[in-house]
Write a protein that holds these residues in place. Structure first.
Motif, PDB file in Angstrom:
ATOM      1  N   THR A  34       0.858  -1.192   0.000  1.00  8.59           N
ATOM      2  CA  THR A  34       0.000   0.000   0.000  1.00  8.59           C
ATOM      3  C   THR A  34       0.888   1.234   0.000  1.00  8.59           C
ATOM      4  N   LEU A  35       0.308   2.351  -0.356  1.00  8.03           N
ATOM      5  CA  LEU A  35       1.048   3.611  -0.282  1.00  8.03           C
ATOM      6  C   LEU A  35       0.131   4.727   0.233  1.00  8.03           C
ATOM      7  N   CYS A  36      -1.023   4.896  -0.400  1.00  2.00           N
ATOM      8  CA  CYS A  36      -1.928   5.960   0.074  1.00  2.00           C
ATOM      9  C   CYS A  36      -2.685   5.532   1.325  1.00  2.00           C
ATOM     10  N   SER A  46      -6.289   5.969  -3.949  1.00  5.26           N
ATOM     11  CA  SER A  46      -5.738   6.832  -4.998  1.00  5.26           C
ATOM     12  C   SER A  46      -4.487   6.296  -5.681  1.00  5.26           C
ATOM     13  N   ILE A  49      -1.584   0.822  -5.754  1.00  4.35           N
ATOM     14  CA  ILE A  49      -0.517  -0.169  -5.551  1.00  4.35           C
ATOM     15  C   ILE A  49      -1.069  -1.441  -4.920  1.00  4.35           C
ATOM     16  N   ALA A  60      -9.106  -2.374  -5.840  1.00  2.00           N
ATOM     17  CA  ALA A  60      -8.204  -1.784  -4.841  1.00  2.00           C
ATOM     18  C   ALA A  60      -8.468  -2.484  -3.511  1.00  2.00           C
ATOM     19  N   CYS A  62      -7.471  -1.819  -0.602  1.00  2.00           N
ATOM     20  CA  CYS A  62      -7.629  -0.961   0.585  1.00  2.00           C
ATOM     21  C   CYS A  62      -9.038  -0.403   0.712  1.00  2.00           C
TER      22      CYS A  62
HETATM   23 FE1  FES Z   1      -3.446   3.213  -2.508  1.00  5.88          FE
HETATM   24 FE2  FES Z   1      -4.975   1.091  -2.047  1.00  5.88          FE
HETATM   25  S1  FES Z   1      -3.171   1.668  -1.033  1.00  5.88           S
HETATM   26  S2  FES Z   1      -5.183   2.529  -3.613  1.00  5.88           S
END
Ligand code: FES
Length: 231
Positions: A34-36, A46, A49, A60, A62
């Protein structure tokens, strides 16, 4: 909360209703990058990842809740290459000079670059012209490193609910901005929180650069994701 059965890459897993795929995977010792995403913040979905496949569709992880009987693909060569491509895009879209960045060793983008063994991105570098703002009392905003995760926008608010950070413009011109009046009144704790929330070195607390020596930084000893995979 009822218990849910599902599989990730064929491994039988259990989760709780209401959990996202990322959260449920973590509880089963499976890392989805994950990143966002940031624990405790409403997901933004957004960066993409965390993309997995559910029933042949890209989702997604997340933002998607886990459901009974879900068959999730996570660590396939196809998905891992998509994720690597996103990481490469983020590197070429900004100006990331890791060796001179205060967040080096504590940066999630850099750590993901190592995890995915990124050497030379498949995309051309764009070398955008972006401004650094060091005029605020507590923080430096280095727009060259921003990956538009919106973590600061989602989390940094005043006690009466006003957002300190925001994004302006669109497309390739989008960039992080700050309400200067609100930012002038940030406490040391708020400045530290903003820096810690930022996955890269785009928000830095003034006067604490390079305080953690090489070897003691977050990802020096433990590559990203390994704390979940080894749990
Ligand atoms: Fe960025 Fe899921 S961690 S869209």
């Amino acid at each position: 909360m009822s218990t849910i059965q599902f599989t990730i890459d064929g491994k039988p897993c259990t989760g709780k209703s209401g959990q996202t795929i990322v959260e449920a995977a973590k509880d089963n010792g499976i890392y989805i990058p994950t990143l966002c995403h940031f624990e405790g913040l409403k997901p933004a979905g957004s960066c993409r990842i965390c993309t997995v496949k559910v029933g042949g569709r890209f989702m997604a992880a997340c933002t998607t809740p886990v459901t009974e009987g879900m068959v999730i693909e996570n660590k396939t060569s196809e998905l891992e290459d998509y994720r690597k491509a996103i990481i490469e895009m983020l590197f070429v879209e900004g100006n990331h000079m890791c060796p001179t960045c205060e967040k080096s060793g504590n940066c999630e983008l850099q750590a993901l670059g190592y995890r995915y063994m990124m050497f030379v991105p498949r995309f051309p570098y764009l070398f955008p012209k972006r401004e650094l703002d060091a005029s605020l009392p507590k923080i430096i905003i280095e727009r060259n490193r921003c990956v538009q995760c919106l973590r600061c926008v989602r989390s940094m608010t005043t006690s009466d609910g006003k957002k300190i950070f925001g994004m302006v413009n669109r497309g390739g011109h989008i960039h992080i901005n700050v309400d200067r009046e609100l930012a002038k009144n940030m406490s040391d704790e708020q400045a530290q929180k903003a820096m810690d929330l930022c996955p890269v070195g785009s928000i830095l607390k003034k006067e604490v650069g390079f305080v953690v020596p090489i070897g003691k930084r977050k990802y020096d000893a433990m590559p990203i994701g390994s704390e979940i995979e080894k749990a």
